[in-house]
Design a protein around this motif. Sequence first.
Motif, mmCIF file in Angstrom:
data_model
loop_
_atom_site.group_PDB
_atom_site.id
_atom_site.type_symbol
_atom_site.label_atom_id
_atom_site.label_comp_id
_atom_site.label_asym_id
_atom_site.label_seq_id
_atom_site.Cartn_x
_atom_site.Cartn_y
_atom_site.Cartn_z
ATOM 1 N N ASN A 40 35.697 23.995 18.926
ATOM 2 C CA ASN A 40 34.499 24.470 19.623
ATOM 3 C C ASN A 40 34.831 25.758 20.377
ATOM 4 O OD1 ASN A 40 31.898 24.583 20.602
ATOM 5 N ND2 ASN A 40 32.145 22.902 22.055
ATOM 6 N N ALA A 41 34.727 26.885 19.678
ATOM 7 C CA ALA A 41 35.171 28.162 20.221
ATOM 8 C C ALA A 41 34.372 28.587 21.451
ATOM 9 C CB ALA A 41 35.046 29.245 19.145
ATOM 10 N N SER A 42 35.045 29.334 22.319
ATOM 11 C CA SER A 42 34.392 29.902 23.494
ATOM 12 C C SER A 42 33.597 31.142 23.090
ATOM 13 C CB SER A 42 35.450 30.295 24.530
ATOM 14 O OG SER A 42 34.882 31.012 25.604
ATOM 15 N N VAL A 43 32.426 31.306 23.693
ATOM 16 C CA VAL A 43 31.659 32.537 23.538
ATOM 17 C C VAL A 43 31.933 33.388 24.780
ATOM 18 C CG1 VAL A 43 29.373 33.570 23.351
ATOM 19 C CG2 VAL A 43 29.886 31.440 22.153
ATOM 20 N N ASP A 44 32.434 34.590 24.562
ATOM 21 C CA ASP A 44 32.901 35.429 25.661
ATOM 22 C C ASP A 44 32.104 36.721 25.778
ATOM 23 O OD1 ASP A 44 35.044 33.585 26.117
ATOM 24 O OD2 ASP A 44 36.084 34.474 24.405
ATOM 25 N N ILE A 45 32.036 37.209 27.013
ATOM 26 C CA ILE A 45 31.341 38.469 27.279
ATOM 27 C C ILE A 45 32.309 39.446 27.921
ATOM 28 C CG2 ILE A 45 30.522 37.832 29.608
ATOM 29 C CD1 ILE A 45 27.819 39.170 28.814
ATOM 30 N N ALA A 46 32.184 40.710 27.561
ATOM 31 C CA ALA A 46 32.978 41.779 28.163
ATOM 32 C C ALA A 46 32.008 42.859 28.622
ATOM 33 C CB ALA A 46 33.981 42.350 27.166
ATOM 34 N N ILE A 47 32.082 43.219 29.904
ATOM 35 C CA ILE A 47 31.153 44.182 30.494
ATOM 36 C C ILE A 47 31.938 45.356 31.054
ATOM 37 C CG2 ILE A 47 29.274 44.477 32.155
ATOM 38 C CD1 ILE A 47 29.256 41.308 32.253
ATOM 39 N N CYS A 48 31.707 46.518 30.499
ATOM 40 C CA CYS A 48 32.360 47.741 30.979
ATOM 41 C C CYS A 48 31.469 48.361 32.057
ATOM 42 C CB CYS A 48 32.570 48.712 29.825
ATOM 43 S SG CYS A 48 33.414 50.238 30.308
ATOM 44 N N LEU A 49 32.013 48.476 33.255
ATOM 45 C CA LEU A 49 31.232 48.944 34.398
ATOM 46 C C LEU A 49 31.538 50.397 34.761
ATOM 47 C CD1 LEU A 49 31.650 45.816 36.723
ATOM 48 C CD2 LEU A 49 29.710 46.362 35.238
ATOM 49 N N GLY A 50 30.532 51.080 35.259
ATOM 50 C CA GLY A 50 30.704 52.459 35.725
ATOM 51 C C GLY A 50 31.163 52.488 37.164
ATOM 52 N N ILE A 51 32.355 51.929 37.405
ATOM 53 C CA ILE A 51 32.937 51.905 38.745
ATOM 54 C C ILE A 51 34.292 52.597 38.696
ATOM 55 C CG2 ILE A 51 31.768 49.763 39.405
ATOM 56 C CD1 ILE A 51 34.393 48.279 38.818
ATOM 57 N N ASP A 52 34.832 52.914 39.867
ATOM 58 C CA ASP A 52 36.185 53.445 39.952
ATOM 59 C C ASP A 52 37.088 52.290 40.374
ATOM 60 O OD1 ASP A 52 38.596 54.661 40.467
ATOM 61 O OD2 ASP A 52 37.713 56.414 41.455
ATOM 62 N N PRO A 53 37.790 51.655 39.425
ATOM 63 C CA PRO A 53 38.583 50.463 39.745
ATOM 64 C C PRO A 53 39.742 50.729 40.702
ATOM 65 C CG PRO A 53 39.031 51.208 37.504
ATOM 66 C CD PRO A 53 37.875 52.025 38.002
ATOM 67 N N ARG A 54 40.031 52.013 40.962
ATOM 68 C CA ARG A 54 41.109 52.335 41.908
ATOM 69 C C ARG A 54 40.672 52.147 43.349
ATOM 70 N NH1 ARG A 54 42.013 58.341 39.922
ATOM 71 N NH2 ARG A 54 39.736 58.156 40.163
ATOM 72 N N LEU A 55 39.363 52.099 43.576
ATOM 73 C CA LEU A 55 38.838 51.994 44.938
ATOM 74 C C LEU A 55 38.541 50.533 45.282
ATOM 75 C CD1 LEU A 55 36.339 55.009 44.887
ATOM 76 C CD2 LEU A 55 38.720 54.976 45.666
ATOM 77 N N PRO A 56 39.131 50.007 46.350
ATOM 78 C CA PRO A 56 38.917 48.602 46.726
ATOM 79 C C PRO A 56 37.449 48.251 46.955
ATOM 80 C CG PRO A 56 40.759 49.535 47.956
ATOM 81 C CD PRO A 56 40.101 50.676 47.240
ATOM 82 N N ASP A 57 36.664 49.222 47.486
ATOM 83 C CA ASP A 57 35.260 48.907 47.775
ATOM 84 C C ASP A 57 34.381 48.936 46.529
ATOM 85 O OD1 ASP A 57 35.246 51.632 47.358
ATOM 86 O OD2 ASP A 57 33.918 52.083 49.038
ATOM 87 N N GLN A 58 34.988 49.237 45.364
ATOM 88 C CA GLN A 58 34.224 49.202 44.115
ATOM 89 C C GLN A 58 34.657 48.060 43.193
ATOM 90 O OE1 GLN A 58 33.078 52.712 42.014
ATOM 91 N NE2 GLN A 58 33.079 53.995 43.844
#
Length: 232
Positions: A40-58
Amino acid sequence: MSKKLTKNKKKYRDKISHNKKYSLEKAIEIIKKTNFVKFNASVDIAICLGIDPRLPDQMVRGSIKLPNGIGKNTIVLALVDQERELEAKESGADYVGLDYIEKIKSGWTDNIDVIVATPSVMNKLSILGKILGPKGLMPNPKMDTVSTDIKKSIEEFKYGKVFFKSDRYGIIHSSVGRISFSNQHLLENIKEFMRKIIQSKPSSSKGSYIKNVCLSSTMGSGSVSLDIKNFD
């Protein structure tokens, strides 16, 4: 068996256009048609966000109780005072009690998916930060794993509440159900998950927030890109 699987994968991979954005309904159909594993395979989602992952507040992180669960038995450890141990056990926790602190210090985490704790014991858990932090298991109020309502927390995670957190590339990965789920149940789970992600947009993030969304299944024939208009 492996040769047949390869032929099936090739047959359906050619039918998935990587330059096309699919409706959510169509994407779910494709994911199901291109799944050939017997489990019973998992159905997975991947979401690419327009954030700056280097910034803690983002950083985008949180948890959500999906309307139809994720079809998996979540293993929960409840770190609570002795007077609340019975409540935690009756709520469905698989492991209960502060005795597990010493076991964790010795390297034990078994197959734990979630650790929940009450605020009153958090001062005793600071020594576990270096062990639990890298595993994503350290109780955190922002993830709803530190709570005075321990019964509610345990029941929600046993039912299928899931965590999400943007990685260093600004992408969120999560399971949103199982291949055995009806199309309607997957549709409801994905829409609810995306609603939560959109609500979690950092105030400091500018420009386009949702850049790309893909669906896939465990060992399936590739990911399917979604038309983000599905989530307007």
